[in-house]
Design a protein around this motif. Structure first.
Motif, PDB file in Angstrom:
ATOM      1  N   LEU A   1     -13.829  16.491 -80.788  1.00 36.97           N
ATOM      2  CA  LEU A   1     -13.967  15.144 -81.319  1.00 36.97           C
ATOM      3  C   LEU A   1     -13.415  15.039 -82.736  1.00 36.97           C
ATOM      4  O   LEU A   1     -13.574  15.949 -83.551  1.00 36.97           O
TER       5      LEU A   1
ATOM      6  N   GLU B   1     -14.585   9.844 -83.815  1.00 36.73           N
ATOM      7  CA  GLU B   1     -15.285   9.929 -82.526  1.00 36.73           C
ATOM      8  C   GLU B   1     -16.715  10.436 -82.701  1.00 36.73           C
ATOM      9  O   GLU B   1     -17.614  10.010 -81.959  1.00 36.73           O
TER      10      GLU B   1
ATOM     11  N   LEU C   1     -17.841  11.715 -74.410  1.00 39.49           N
ATOM     12  CA  LEU C   1     -17.710  12.345 -75.724  1.00 39.49           C
ATOM     13  C   LEU C   1     -18.625  13.561 -75.833  1.00 39.49           C
ATOM     14  O   LEU C   1     -18.243  14.594 -76.410  1.00 39.49           O
TER      15      LEU C   1
END
Length: 247
Positions: A13, A17, A86
């Motif tokens: 990430l 993010e 994510l």
């Protein structure tokens, strides 16, 4: 010739993010109580050092609710799936980092003076431990929900765990004495020192459990056989023959 780019699902990430994930988790509808991104990061590492592989369907519900409840039907399914994607990407990236480098970069709020200053338990800790408390609490949560690591018959496990749990509020005289001993023998003068020691402790635990983790997955006959060209079950993103199948 530059190295080929990793598939998107394997890329860690970005800062944006991480922020997006934290906001998505915070927006989880009531009555669910989701982790924040920092606690989640510790939780994922607590999963990855277990002496067995834990499937996402086993651990994901606890990310979004402390009781493991499902998202209400009226909830934002698109946002939930984005948070889930994510989370899985971060899990994969952490696993790859531990396997390839025996190192990783934890998500820590580096402003130690502002971390949980209002919490009674946290206030009893020094500034460094207050900064690490949310991350270590996530790690501890994984160990509590999946206790195989705590039950492992290996004398090296407890000292490695103590190096992490020293950042949690002591509840007994024995714990207070252990923390005092660590403070004398392994002092942490700065937050950077503490983060480095935290990462080293997690890497040590991953190394202690690695053989058991993948041996358990291999010898269970009821599990599907992994083909040499299939993705390695460790989550590294490589083919099994190029990863643990090459051992």
């Amino acid at each position: 010739m530059p190295a080929p780019a990793l598939p998107a699902a394997l890329v860690d990430l970005s800062d944006a993010e991480f922020q997006e994930l934290d906001e998505l988790l915070a927006a989880t509808p009531e009555p669910l109580l989701a982790m924040d991104a920092v606690m989640l990061d510790g939780y994922l590492c607590g999963l990855l050092v277990q002496p067995m592989l834990i499937a996402p369907q086993q651990w994901l519900p606890w990310v979004f609710d402390a009781e493991g409840r499902s998202l209400p039907e009226a909830g934002d399914q698109v946002a939930h799936e984005r948070a889930r994607a994510l989370t899985l990407r971060r899990h994969t990236a952490l696993n790859r980092a531990l396997l390839d480098d025996a190192w990783f970069h934890p998500l820590i709020l580096e402003d130690a003076d502002e971390a949980d200053d209002d919490a009674d338990d946290a206030a009893a800790l020094n500034a460094v431990s207050r900064a690490l408390l949310p991350w270590v609490a996530g790690f501890q949560d994984a160990c509590a929900r999946f206790p195989a690591l705590l039950e492992l018959d290996d004398p090296a496990v407890a000292p490695a765990l103590a190096r992490l749990f020293r950042h949690l509020p002591a509840e007994t005289d024995e714990e207070r004495e252990l923390i005092a001993t660590l403070d004398r023998e392994l002092p942490l003068a700065t937050l950077d020192d503490a983060i480095e020691e935290l990462v080293a402790a997690v890497a040590d635990l991953a190394d202690l459990t690695r053989d058991t983790r993948y041996r358990v997955d291999t010898v269970r006959r009821e599990a599907p056989k992994v083909g040499r060209n299939d993705p390695c079950p460790c989550g590294s993103g490589r083919k099994y023959k190029q990863c643990h199948g090459s051992a």
